[in-house]
Scaffold this active site. Sequence first.
Site, PDB file in Angstrom:
ATOM      1  N   GLU A 254       3.165   5.567  -3.494  1.00 40.91           N
ATOM      2  CA  GLU A 254       3.579   6.627  -4.467  1.00 40.91           C
ATOM      3  C   GLU A 254       4.884   7.232  -3.984  1.00 40.91           C
ATOM      4  O   GLU A 254       5.392   7.790  -5.211  1.00 40.91           O
ATOM      5  CB  GLU A 254       2.376   7.770  -4.205  1.00 40.91           C
ATOM      6  CG  GLU A 254       0.940   7.317  -4.493  1.00 40.91           C
ATOM      7  CD  GLU A 254       0.412   6.258  -3.905  1.00 40.91           C
ATOM      8  OE1 GLU A 254      -0.567   5.534  -4.191  1.00 40.91           O
ATOM      9  OE2 GLU A 254       0.651   6.090  -2.606  1.00 40.91           O
TER      10      GLU A 254
ATOM     11  N   ASP B 269       1.025  -1.273   0.156  1.00 40.77           N
ATOM     12  CA  ASP B 269      -0.029  -0.034  -0.018  1.00 40.77           C
ATOM     13  C   ASP B 269       1.085   1.169  -0.029  1.00 40.77           C
ATOM     14  O   ASP B 269       2.170   1.119   0.328  1.00 40.77           O
ATOM     15  CB  ASP B 269      -0.943  -0.012   1.316  1.00 40.77           C
ATOM     16  CG  ASP B 269      -2.348   0.502   1.019  1.00 40.77           C
ATOM     17  OD1 ASP B 269      -2.342   1.603   0.044  1.00 40.77           O
ATOM     18  OD2 ASP B 269      -3.241   0.484   1.681  1.00 40.77           O
TER      19      ASP B 269
ATOM     20  N   ASP C  60      -8.120   4.769  -3.011  1.00 40.37           N
ATOM     21  CA  ASP C  60      -9.125   5.005  -2.091  1.00 40.37           C
ATOM     22  C   ASP C  60     -10.214   5.854  -2.694  1.00 40.37           C
ATOM     23  O   ASP C  60     -10.485   7.006  -2.133  1.00 40.37           O
ATOM     24  CB  ASP C  60      -8.604   5.569  -0.842  1.00 40.37           C
ATOM     25  CG  ASP C  60      -7.490   4.649  -0.164  1.00 40.37           C
ATOM     26  OD1 ASP C  60      -7.826   3.518  -0.176  1.00 40.37           O
ATOM     27  OD2 ASP C  60      -6.358   5.178   0.416  1.00 40.37           O
TER      28      ASP C  60
END
Length: 936
Positions: A546, A543, A621
Amino acid sequence: MKRALAAAASLLAMSTAAMAQEAEPIAHGMLVTTAAGEEVRVLSFADGTFRVTVAGDVEGAADSLMVIAEADGAAQFSTDGAWASLVSTGGTAMVQLSDGRLVVYGREGELLLDEYAQARTITPVELEGQQWFATRVQFNRGTDEGLYGLGQHQNRQMNYNGEDVELAQHNMAIAIPYLVSTRGYGLLWDNNSITRVGDPEPYGRLTLDWQADYYLGDALAVSRQEQTVDYQYLRDRPRWPAEATAAVEAATTGQNTAGNAVQEQRVVWTGRFTPEVSGTHKFRLYSSSYVILTADGEEVLSRWRQNWNPWYHNFELELTAGEPVELRLDWVPNQGYIALEHADPLPEADRHSVSFASEAGQAIDYYVVPAPTMDDAIAGYRRLTGNAPMMPEWAFGFWQSRQRYQTQDEVLGVLSDYRAAGIPIDNIVQDWFYWPEDGWGCHCFDPARFPDPAGMVREVQAQDARIMISVWPKFYPTTRHAQELAAGGYLYQRPLEAGQLDWVGPGYANTFYDPYTPEARAIYWRQMRDTLLPLGFDAWWMDATEPDWHSNLSVEERAYQMTSPAAGVPGAAIFNAYPLPHAEGVAEGLRAAQPDTRPFILTRSGFGGIQRASAALWSGDVAARWDDLREQISAGLNLSLAGVPHWTHDIGGFALESRYSQEDPAHLPEWRELYTRWFQFGAFSPLFRSHGEYPYRETPIIAADDPAMLESLTYYHRLRYALVPYIYTVAAGTHYDDGTIMRPLVMDFEADRAVWDIDDTYLFGPSLLVAPVTAFSARERLVYLPAGTSWIDAASGLRLAGGQTTSASAPRERMPLFVRAGAIVPTGPVLQSTAQDTGGDLTIHVFTGADGSFSLYEDEGTDMGYTRGEHARIPLRWDEASRTLSIGVREGHFPGMHARRSIGVVLHEGEGTGGVFDQPATRSVTYTGDAIELAF
């Protein structure tokens, strides 16, 4: 990585006087020195791809993170004194000696790319004391070609011709700088920094005399003039008017200092925009919470997004110079974020062109892939950046996740509920925060909530299921793992120096590791290997890749904090690249530690080449709204055309408005319908996965008191599993044939211009046309059926001609689905998981109306035997003229293969006999591997 061009000084000092222009052959290519002294190097690859590098000294160009192939083509060089030419197997690249203009032709002499040399720039920029270059190229001014790919962008953009796309990693945006054209080429832009495709300039704040009115309930707290709408980041909060500060604080706490409930906070901006240029004006609204934007009283946007994850909504207005438009923004902030950006129209020739502009690089560097078909473009991209390995078969079953399972008992209880209900499931997921509260990065379990994690894994696997674990690149500096990484210089220090705290408990100092050196990746992987791998987990959820330091930092702050201390590279120069080395390090570790097990990685972000890391991506998300559901479709389709075959999304949307999360009875029907529609789309996505915040999404829970909804969800569970032979074969094609699972219609029907802009319908594999429903209360939807074939409605069994738009029935419980004439779709018995033995039984659905073929693929499903040739194919062919189905000689073998099996056949003639996949077989044969022909 090198830090600067080797000959940066020569570029900066380049004389305005003309220099000698010349061209010469070099290994696999040619080198041109222009009249201005720039070098243009063109290298050829055996498949016809060209690599083009432009710089003061092309030898100073950095090694690529994305591309792993080396130039290996044998090309013919020639020059006539004005142009230098390089002819390869894929076509011809020509460079004009005077200015370096590049023109590329295909193998049949067709024009692919024509550079506008006046737009090419290599501009020095300084980043943290280092010399870098902002770069730009532009091709095909005034083009009408269709343009696709570029990763995942959730603004309902399909065909990028005329659009602007900013490639910058974000929770919900995946930057992959690969563009695919209907003109017959792919273009891979090899740059790791923020890149703009379309308009080369960043949008600016829309500057007006805004009237800004700050309300608390119906009471006006303060009114003032503002030049911009700009509360985009945390750093912008101090601009909030002092007179409204108390209102902000009250809105945050929900009560005032006297303990009384407070009214809702609201800001309204009104302003008159008078354009100086006529044409299409582009806007970007960055926002969270509720916002409505109107132009001359007409609603343009009405959106909601969770406050910790604001992002852009694009819109455009057709305006006339000198004619004002009244703009109004009505925002309910709830401590959220907002900004409004604008760009004037570009000249038409520039608006419709192919333009790449990057903030930092060491050269202009890109690859041109000749591609007569879009499948050829995907194949060429993967030859450059890496093949997509086979995923395990269980990955294509159903995934259940939740934000989050708090205990070991919850994980096991959910799986047991599915098994008790007879609803198929293969995978369950343990999301974040299984560790002690202050132990992020320890890769350990809180023993109070997870007393026996290894036992939990064993019990999941004993129920014929698999389990995935969430592992972040984030660390609390107090953990032993963080300290080991920090000791080697592999932990980013700037987030710690900034004093940033996360959202857990009282808030903890945190940072991420730096994956840009092999040593850092080795330590990170060893920490996972020693702590989590022995517990037996099957899949790895990576997760925030980025990396997401903090959702509300500015881009400049994010870039500053991700400067690589170990590699010595400024963060702005590698802004988009983080997910690639991070995923590769874990994939390589898994392959070494478990050499006969297929790795499976799910990562929130990706970059060029991410497919080679056994990685699937998901859309982040996203919010649970109908607009967001619609935007998933084009996002997934363009990610597929950027070369990434395995993609998924949070069924139902991750974050919910309070009207849903609090289960308001007035809004419960809409929430259930939204989830049902999203679930139908998920069943025909490469990976079928439910995840999100409360309410719980588990099928036996979410539909417990809605029998029709439960029937619908269960139907799609079972249909997905019935289609596993088809889906797994299509998935195998991504490895063996560089195929694509989720296919924009333009891939297969490029000649039908009507499909170029369709953003809500697609092919799932070669045969199934999927038309998700994305509007509340819709009970039918318009579906365009591409020309060149006929289509059979999967619900009714009726045949419809292609080249028309039909109004398809869409009751809440079913989504429109069509099957292409000539399709051969193998199905199997409905199972509870892919681990169950089918006995090899198959049903072959043949959709008449055209010749067709399908090569059924099978292997062991989890091991690496496929790399050793351990797999089998059963060729299937339908001949329309003779009405004969041929089941060919089985090719290949693998351990556990069913040597003998029962095969049933259903012919679908388009006569309206009801649901096609509910029809029983009308013919049956026993297949032992020898050829069989069945005449009908």
